[in-house]
Design a protein around this motif. Structure first.
Motif, short mmCIF file in Angstrom:
data_model
loop_
_atom_site.label_atom_id
_atom_site.label_comp_id
_atom_site.label_asym_id
_atom_site.label_seq_id
_atom_site.Cartn_x
_atom_site.Cartn_y
_atom_site.Cartn_z
N ASP A 85 0.83 -1.22 0.00
CA ASP A 85 0.00 0.00 0.00
C ASP A 85 0.85 1.25 0.00
OD1 ASP A 85 -2.11 -1.62 0.01
OD2 ASP A 85 -2.88 -1.10 2.00
N LEU A 86 1.93 1.24 0.79
CA LEU A 86 2.74 2.45 0.88
C LEU A 86 3.50 2.69 -0.43
CD1 LEU A 86 3.64 4.79 2.58
CD2 LEU A 86 5.39 3.39 3.61
N ARG A 87 3.97 1.62 -1.04
CA ARG A 87 4.73 1.79 -2.29
C ARG A 87 3.83 2.24 -3.44
NH1 ARG A 87 10.04 -0.15 -3.42
NH2 ARG A 87 9.50 -0.41 -5.60
N VAL A 116 11.94 11.50 8.66
CA VAL A 116 13.01 11.72 7.68
C VAL A 116 12.59 11.60 6.23
CG1 VAL A 116 14.91 11.08 9.18
CG2 VAL A 116 13.71 9.31 7.94
N GLY A 117 11.55 10.83 5.95
CA GLY A 117 11.26 10.56 4.54
C GLY A 117 9.98 11.20 4.03
N TYR A 118 9.36 12.03 4.88
CA TYR A 118 8.07 12.59 4.47
C TYR A 118 8.28 13.93 3.77
CZ TYR A 118 3.06 13.57 4.74
OH TYR A 118 1.74 13.82 4.43
N ASP A 119 7.67 14.05 2.60
CA ASP A 119 7.79 15.30 1.85
C ASP A 119 6.48 16.07 2.02
OD1 ASP A 119 8.11 17.31 0.11
OD2 ASP A 119 8.58 16.08 -1.65
N TYR A 120 6.53 17.17 2.77
CA TYR A 120 5.29 17.89 3.10
C TYR A 120 4.65 18.57 1.89
CZ TYR A 120 5.90 16.84 7.97
OH TYR A 120 6.02 16.16 9.15
N GLU A 121 5.47 18.86 0.87
CA GLU A 121 4.90 19.53 -0.31
C GLU A 121 3.98 18.58 -1.07
OE1 GLU A 121 8.05 21.14 -2.67
OE2 GLU A 121 8.87 22.25 -0.97
N THR A 122 4.48 17.37 -1.33
CA THR A 122 3.67 16.44 -2.12
C THR A 122 2.86 15.50 -1.24
OG1 THR A 122 5.53 14.92 -2.22
CG2 THR A 122 5.29 16.46 -4.06
N LYS A 123 3.08 15.60 0.09
CA LYS A 123 2.40 14.71 1.05
C LYS A 123 2.64 13.23 0.73
CE LYS A 123 -0.96 17.83 2.98
NZ LYS A 123 -0.04 18.93 2.79
N THR A 124 3.89 12.90 0.39
CA THR A 124 4.21 11.49 0.12
C THR A 124 5.49 11.13 0.88
OG1 THR A 124 5.51 12.20 -1.78
CG2 THR A 124 3.29 11.41 -2.23
N PHE A 125 5.69 9.84 1.02
CA PHE A 125 6.94 9.36 1.61
C PHE A 125 7.94 9.16 0.49
CE2 PHE A 125 3.93 7.83 4.85
CZ PHE A 125 4.52 8.42 5.96
N ASP A 126 9.20 9.48 0.75
CA ASP A 126 10.22 9.31 -0.26
C ASP A 126 11.52 8.87 0.41
OD1 ASP A 126 11.97 9.40 -2.31
OD2 ASP A 126 11.52 11.43 -2.97
N ARG A 136 7.68 8.36 -10.10
CA ARG A 136 7.09 8.40 -8.77
C ARG A 136 8.17 8.26 -7.71
NH1 ARG A 136 2.36 4.11 -9.00
NH2 ARG A 136 1.08 5.09 -10.58
N PRO A 137 7.99 8.94 -6.57
CA PRO A 137 8.98 8.73 -5.51
C PRO A 137 8.87 7.31 -4.95
CG PRO A 137 7.15 10.06 -4.71
CD PRO A 137 6.94 9.88 -6.18
N LEU A 138 9.99 6.77 -4.51
CA LEU A 138 9.98 5.44 -3.89
C LEU A 138 9.74 5.62 -2.40
CD1 LEU A 138 12.95 3.37 -5.32
CD2 LEU A 138 10.52 2.88 -5.49
N PRO A 139 8.58 5.22 -1.88
CA PRO A 139 8.33 5.44 -0.47
C PRO A 139 9.27 4.60 0.40
CG PRO A 139 6.32 4.87 -1.64
CD PRO A 139 7.44 4.60 -2.56
N ILE A 140 9.31 3.30 0.15
CA ILE A 140 10.27 2.46 0.87
C ILE A 140 10.80 1.41 -0.09
CG2 ILE A 140 9.41 2.77 3.23
CD1 ILE A 140 7.90 0.17 2.97
N SER A 141 11.96 0.87 0.22
CA SER A 141 12.54 -0.14 -0.66
C SER A 141 12.51 -1.50 0.04
CB SER A 141 13.98 0.23 -1.00
OG SER A 141 14.74 0.26 0.18
N ALA A 142 12.95 -2.53 -0.66
CA ALA A 142 12.91 -3.88 -0.09
C ALA A 142 13.77 -4.00 1.15
CB ALA A 142 13.37 -4.89 -1.14
N ARG A 143 14.75 -3.10 1.28
CA ARG A 143 15.57 -3.13 2.50
C ARG A 143 14.74 -2.84 3.74
NH1 ARG A 143 21.52 -0.78 1.33
NH2 ARG A 143 22.50 -2.82 1.34
#
Length: 365
Positions: free
Chosen positions: A286-288, A346-356, A299-306
């Motif tokens: 869901d997050l990805r 650390v990974g939240y972008d307030y402008e686009t409201k997405t995780f990156d 698209r920004p990558l919210p989280i990776s397999a790591r």
């Protein structure tokens, strides 16, 4: 050899008596056990609930696995704390290095790559070369606290890359080629680039640690020192209380704490259950694939397999903390909540409201 003197302790050296075992199981049966254990970490420091919970999970660590193709995945959870001066990072590290079985404490500025991993020295006595192990190798199966990570010499810091992910230290100098085991959990701390966080810049751009190294930490916590009347009053009361006669006692006795961790690490190997797998999978997918406008490629990558691996490790550690052989849905939720907390910082972008995730890993979205 006439006699052998071991210079370090292992979990097997902990003398766990029947009485200890009874106390350990009694504590595990308490529904509030996790909270009590977390509150017993550095009780002289006020607040930092999530950080203390993550450090507790780190002490229990996940399960090391060998995959079908022979590749190994680590079970150790690495944590990085980046914060303003005076937020008690070093005190937390010092406390953890004392309480963790086989814990060590090193400071970045005075640590060389050889002191951290391994080095080859000329042996005057045998007229040859001999291998000297550094702190990470000596803490194999233990925990190492590295303070002032950003002040380490960059060449020395690069020695950590292999030890963090592959968990070995390979050395080839003179006529010695060796691979040493370093299954060590790392808890590191550092300051931001300008000594203190600048509120007008992104957090990621102020962390002065190479992206490749940050990527290897499962969780990164940001500790900002921001004036807030209610919190400041609580901190002041807490610190002043510590300086009077009525000190704040840890909820769980330190000896019992160490034995509890050693017992869990020795005896408990939790397996994921279906509900836990579903919960982690749902969060990850869901997050990805959160609805973001734009092409799939940009698209920004919210989280990776790591981070998926990190979630599994944290869920397993949560099950270990209850001495359970099964990772339940609640364990998975605990890991997910900590991951969300860290991503919001650390990974939240307030402008686009997405995780990156790339913001923290590379500094560039």
């Amino acid at each position: 050899a006439n006699n052998i003197i071991p210079l370090e302790e292992t979990f097997e050296d902990f003398n766990i008596t029947e009485e200890d075992e009874r106390q350990i199981h009694e504590l595990a049966a308490d529904p509030k056990a996790f909270q009590k254990l977390a509150d017993s970490i550095a009780p002289s420091i006020y607040g930092y609930e999530e950080i203390k919970q993550a450090i507790l999970l780190q002490m229990f660590s996940g399960v090391k696995k060998t995959k079908s193709d022979g590749n190994k995945t680590r079970g150790d959870i690495h944590i990085l704390l980046v914060g303003d001066p005076g937020v008690a990072k070093s005190q937390i590290l010092k406390f953890v290095s004392i309480i963790a079985p086989k814990g060590r404490y090193v400071v970045g500025k005075s640590t060389s790559g050889a002191g951290l991993t391994a080095t080859v020295i000329r042996d005057e006595y045998l007229k040859g070369w001999s291998l000297e192990a550094g702190a990470m190798v000596l803490s194999n199966h233990g925990l190492i606290c590295i303070d002032e990570l950003e002040k380490m010499d960059p060449n020395d810091r690069s020695a950590m890359h292999e030890a963090l992910e592959q968990q070995t230290v390979t050395i080839s100098k003179a006529n010695i080629q060796a691979s040493l085991r370093a299954e060590t959990t790392v808890l590191a701390a550092g300051n931001p680039k300008f000594g203190r966080f600048d509120p007008y810049q992104t957090v990621a751009s102020q962390i002065d640690i190479p992206p490749t190294l940050i990527n290897r930490f499962d969780v990164v916590f940001i500790m900002k020192d921001i004036p807030d009347r209610a919190r400041d009053e609580a901190i002041a009361s807490h610190v002043l209380m510590e300086n009077t006669e009525q000190r704040i006692a840890p909820i769980i006795d330190r000896d019992l704490f160490r034995k509890y961790i050693a017992y869990a690490k020795q005896k408990i190997v939790p397996k994921l259950t279906e509900p836990a797998i579903e919960e982690i999978k749902k969060f990850y997918v869901d997050l990805r694939n959160a609805q973001v406008s734009g092409e799939a490629q940009t698209r920004p990558l919210p989280i990776s397999a790591r981070q998926l691996d990190a979630l599994i490790r944290m869920s397993e550690a949560s099950a270990k903390s209850r001495l359970s052989q099964q990772v339940s849905k609640d364990d998975a939720k605990r890991g997910i909540n900590l991951m969300k907390y860290y991503l919001m910082q650390v990974g939240y972008d307030y402008e686009t409201k997405t995780f990156d995730i790339d913001r923290i890993a590379t500094g560039v979205s």
